[in-house]
Design a protein around this motif. Sequence first.
Motif, PDB file in Angstrom:
ATOM      1  N   ALA A   1     -32.874 -27.909  29.332  1.00  0.00           N
ATOM      2  CA  ALA A   1     -33.578 -28.276  28.103  1.00  0.00           C
ATOM      3  C   ALA A   1     -32.594 -28.821  27.072  1.00  0.00           C
ATOM      4  CB  ALA A   1     -34.321 -27.075  27.531  1.00  0.00           C
TER       5      ALA A   1
ATOM      6  N   VAL B   1     -38.668 -22.405  25.411  1.00  0.00           N
ATOM      7  CA  VAL B   1     -38.573 -23.840  25.680  1.00  0.00           C
ATOM      8  C   VAL B   1     -38.445 -24.016  27.194  1.00  0.00           C
ATOM      9  CG1 VAL B   1     -37.260 -25.956  25.293  1.00  0.00           C
ATOM     10  CG2 VAL B   1     -37.485 -24.262  23.451  1.00  0.00           C
TER      11      VAL B   1
ATOM     12  N   SER C   1     -37.064 -29.657  29.312  1.00  0.00           N
ATOM     13  CA  SER C   1     -37.794 -30.191  28.158  1.00  0.00           C
ATOM     14  C   SER C   1     -36.846 -30.933  27.225  1.00  0.00           C
ATOM     15  CB  SER C   1     -38.476 -29.057  27.382  1.00  0.00           C
ATOM     16  OG  SER C   1     -39.484 -28.451  28.167  1.00  0.00           O
TER      17      SER C   1
ATOM     18  N   VAL D   1     -36.717 -31.773  23.493  1.00  0.00           N
ATOM     19  CA  VAL D   1     -37.397 -31.302  22.290  1.00  0.00           C
ATOM     20  C   VAL D   1     -36.915 -32.108  21.091  1.00  0.00           C
ATOM     21  CG1 VAL D   1     -37.976 -29.298  20.882  1.00  0.00           C
ATOM     22  CG2 VAL D   1     -37.486 -29.004  23.324  1.00  0.00           C
TER      23      VAL D   1
ATOM     24  N   VAL E   1     -43.118 -24.453  24.467  1.00  0.00           N
ATOM     25  CA  VAL E   1     -43.121 -25.912  24.553  1.00  0.00           C
ATOM     26  C   VAL E   1     -42.549 -26.353  25.891  1.00  0.00           C
ATOM     27  CG1 VAL E   1     -42.933 -26.224  22.058  1.00  0.00           C
ATOM     28  CG2 VAL E   1     -40.863 -26.215  23.441  1.00  0.00           C
ATOM     29  N   VAL E   2     -43.087 -27.458  26.408  1.00  0.00           N
ATOM     30  CA  VAL E   2     -42.615 -28.034  27.669  1.00  0.00           C
ATOM     31  C   VAL E   2     -42.748 -29.551  27.588  1.00  0.00           C
ATOM     32  CG1 VAL E   2     -43.271 -26.022  29.056  1.00  0.00           C
ATOM     33  CG2 VAL E   2     -44.887 -27.908  28.774  1.00  0.00           C
ATOM     34  N   GLY E   3     -42.004 -30.231  28.441  1.00  0.00           N
ATOM     35  CA  GLY E   3     -42.256 -31.652  28.646  1.00  0.00           C
ATOM     36  C   GLY E   3     -41.221 -32.586  28.069  1.00  0.00           C
ATOM     37  N   ASN E   4     -41.377 -33.849  28.413  1.00  0.00           N
ATOM     38  CA  ASN E   4     -40.536 -34.930  27.948  1.00  0.00           C
ATOM     39  C   ASN E   4     -41.468 -36.058  27.452  1.00  0.00           C
ATOM     40  OD1 ASN E   4     -38.566 -36.808  27.462  1.00  0.00           O
ATOM     41  ND2 ASN E   4     -38.193 -37.305  29.616  1.00  0.00           N
ATOM     42  N   ARG E   5     -41.648 -36.190  26.131  1.00  0.00           N
ATOM     43  CA  ARG E   5     -41.124 -35.355  25.073  1.00  0.00           C
ATOM     44  C   ARG E   5     -41.950 -34.076  24.944  1.00  0.00           C
ATOM     45  NH1 ARG E   5     -36.827 -38.097  25.667  1.00  0.00           N
ATOM     46  NH2 ARG E   5     -36.052 -39.356  23.931  1.00  0.00           N
ATOM     47  N   ALA E   6     -41.251 -33.008  24.512  1.00  0.00           N
ATOM     48  CA  ALA E   6     -41.883 -31.691  24.574  1.00  0.00           C
ATOM     49  C   ALA E   6     -43.091 -31.600  23.649  1.00  0.00           C
ATOM     50  CB  ALA E   6     -40.859 -30.615  24.215  1.00  0.00           C
TER      51      ALA E   6
ATOM     52  N   CYS F   1     -43.444 -29.607  16.371  1.00  0.00           N
ATOM     53  CA  CYS F   1     -43.921 -29.882  17.720  1.00  0.00           C
ATOM     54  C   CYS F   1     -45.384 -29.463  17.820  1.00  0.00           C
ATOM     55  CB  CYS F   1     -43.059 -29.120  18.726  1.00  0.00           C
ATOM     56  SG  CYS F   1     -43.283 -29.639  20.429  1.00  0.00           S
TER      57      CYS F   1
END
Length: 266
Positions: free
Chosen positions: A153, A167, A171, A173, A183-188, A258
Amino acid sequence: MTNIHPTAIVDPKAQIASSVTVGPYCVVGANVVLDEGVILHSHVVVEGRTRVGARTQIFPFASIGHTPQDLKYKGEPSRLEIGTDNLIREHVTMNPGTEGGGMVTRVGSHCAFLTASHVGHDSIVGDHVVFSNNVMLAGHCKIDDYVIFGGGAALHQFGRVGKHAFVGGMSAVENDVIPYGLVVGNRAHLMGLNLVGLKRRGFTREQIQAMREAYAYLFGAEGTLRDRVERAAERYAGSPEVMEIVNFIRAESDRAICMPRSERSV
């Protein structure tokens, strides 16, 4: 008695407490302070105006306290302060502060920094924080207590992560993460509350239920986030946990909050 391996290079001006262990091929600079029970296992470099708190262990090839990775740095006498009982694993890097960020990078106590994680200049990290492998913390970030970062992350400079947040691994962030958030992901993006972490930390069913209700309200579709925050402050004034989220969102920040994927960051 201090145990310093004969192959280690320790500047005579360094302040080394009794019961410190400095293993093979370590290098310790002149302005370093190692408190009681610190262990440098081997091939560790600790430089700069760095203090390592009691019983912290640092593993091979960690680079602690070297010049910050900021092209504006001009050699100012900034510091790196590391608390007690930390675990700093292989290839971890931690940089001191800069004139543009308060002159200090500060790491709390009882934290775990796993292999190849990085703490950037002028960042403030709380207690009981976990950085999994390859976590990247940019400069000027603020991480509150009990935050956990999954492997790989990354947090953008000047980002904030509130206490008890999680997180997810890999990810990216860009924005601030609310206390107790997941929170997760790209973009988080915000997935909800860190319910597993809350239960593990002993929050009651009533506390968690109040946070879940407030989360649904704060990130609902009606009105603006600013309006919902102010109404939530009135509605949930009796919940310290909800008020932490409210005050976190209210605080001044260089980053946006976020948000869930269905909403635009505001």
